[in-house]
Design an enzyme around this catalytic site. Structure first.
Site, PDB file in Angstrom:
ATOM      1  N   ASP A  51      34.523  41.563  46.935  1.00 44.96           N
ATOM      2  CA  ASP A  51      34.933  42.202  45.683  1.00 44.96           C
ATOM      3  C   ASP A  51      34.473  43.663  45.585  1.00 44.96           C
ATOM      4  OD1 ASP A  51      35.049  42.920  42.829  1.00 44.96           O
ATOM      5  OD2 ASP A  51      35.469  40.800  42.507  1.00 44.96           O
ATOM      6  N   SER A  75      39.566  44.866  42.326  1.00 46.03           N
ATOM      7  CA  SER A  75      39.628  43.458  41.929  1.00 46.03           C
ATOM      8  C   SER A  75      40.875  43.180  41.089  1.00 46.03           C
ATOM      9  CB  SER A  75      38.343  43.082  41.189  1.00 46.03           C
ATOM     10  OG  SER A  75      38.175  41.686  41.118  1.00 46.03           O
TER      11      SER A  75
END
Length: 251
Positions: free
Chosen positions: A208, A62
């Site tokens: 993610d 991320s």
């Protein structure tokens, strides 16, 4: 920074005993996700540079993937800081022109968007909402800051070998991205479910990486690191959410 440096040894995993003493161990860096706190990773990179500690390989999840990707491209910590602070990240949370520049009809689309986010069941099974945003502007932003790597499709060929971590939304499994389009890999690693639509790469729908491996130590170990410096900037509640999501996907 002195305090930060004093903490680094606690994050370093011991090298195998059989490693020759005269041979320098290969050092890997693992950077966690953590949203806006991602800039904290730059402080760690500055400490490593000031103390002439080399980084032989790097992986990130991320926000950590963005910092790791830029560092892998050869940018210094100071250059990464300038790049990140010079970006209007709010621009990445939109797929369209600013509201004030849109027609009345286009403004009405904002009122209808929730109808596209409903989950349900159809002939193909469970249907999940794709997300508020498709992420086109986010990917354009990422392409802009990673333009130096646009011709590199094997992340081992970057100045520092790099991995971006994402999650297969259909299985919940960690996906380690080792090549392809850099901007798209970073986009996948930070595609928060419910905010961004999943990113399709090699037939997989990716979101993610924090849901499956927020601190990508295993990815760096798989790259062949002897010593691993792992930097976790996530909050405890974020780690708990990640564990809960993984447990729901587990058989």
């Amino acid at each position: 920074m002195g305090l930060l440096l004093s903490l680094l040894p606690t994050a370093i995993l011991a090298a195998p005993a059989e490693k020759a003493v005269s041979e320098r161990p290969r050092i890997g860096l693992a950077l966690s996700g953590g949203g806006a706190r991602g800039l904290a990773h730059v402080g760690v990179l500055k400490v490593l540079e000031e103390n002439h500690i080399p980084v032989d390989m790097i992986a990130g999840t991320s926000a950590g993937a963005i910092i790791a990707g830029l560092y892998a491209m050869g940018l210094s910590a100071a250059e990464i800081e300038t790049t990140i602070l010079g970006i209007d990240w709010n621009d990445g949370f939109s797929d369209d022109a600013e509201r004030k520049y849109r027609s009345f009809r286009r403004k009405q689309d904002d009122l209808d968007i929730l109808t596209t986010l409903q989950a349900g069941i159809d002939s193909n099974g469970v249907r999940l909402p794709k997300g508020l945003l498709q992420g086109q502007r986010l990917e354009l932003l990422l392409k802009r800051i990673t333009s130096g790597a646009e011709r590199v499709h094997d992340f081992d060929r970057l100045p520092i070998p790099f991995r971006a971590i994402a999650t297969n939304i259909e299985t919940g499994e960690r996906v380690t991205l080792a090549g392809g389009d850099m901007a798209r890999a970073l986009h996948a690693s930070m595609a928060i479910p419910g905010v961004y639509a999943p990113v399709e790469i090699d037939g997989q729908l990716l979101v993610d990486g924090g849901l499956s491996s927020n601190l990508p130590v295993q990815a760096v170990r798989d790259m062949g690191a002897d010593l691993i410096i792992a930097i976790d900037i996530s909050r405890s509640e974020e780690r708990r959410v990640g564990k809960e999501c993984r447990s729901r996907w587990s058989p």
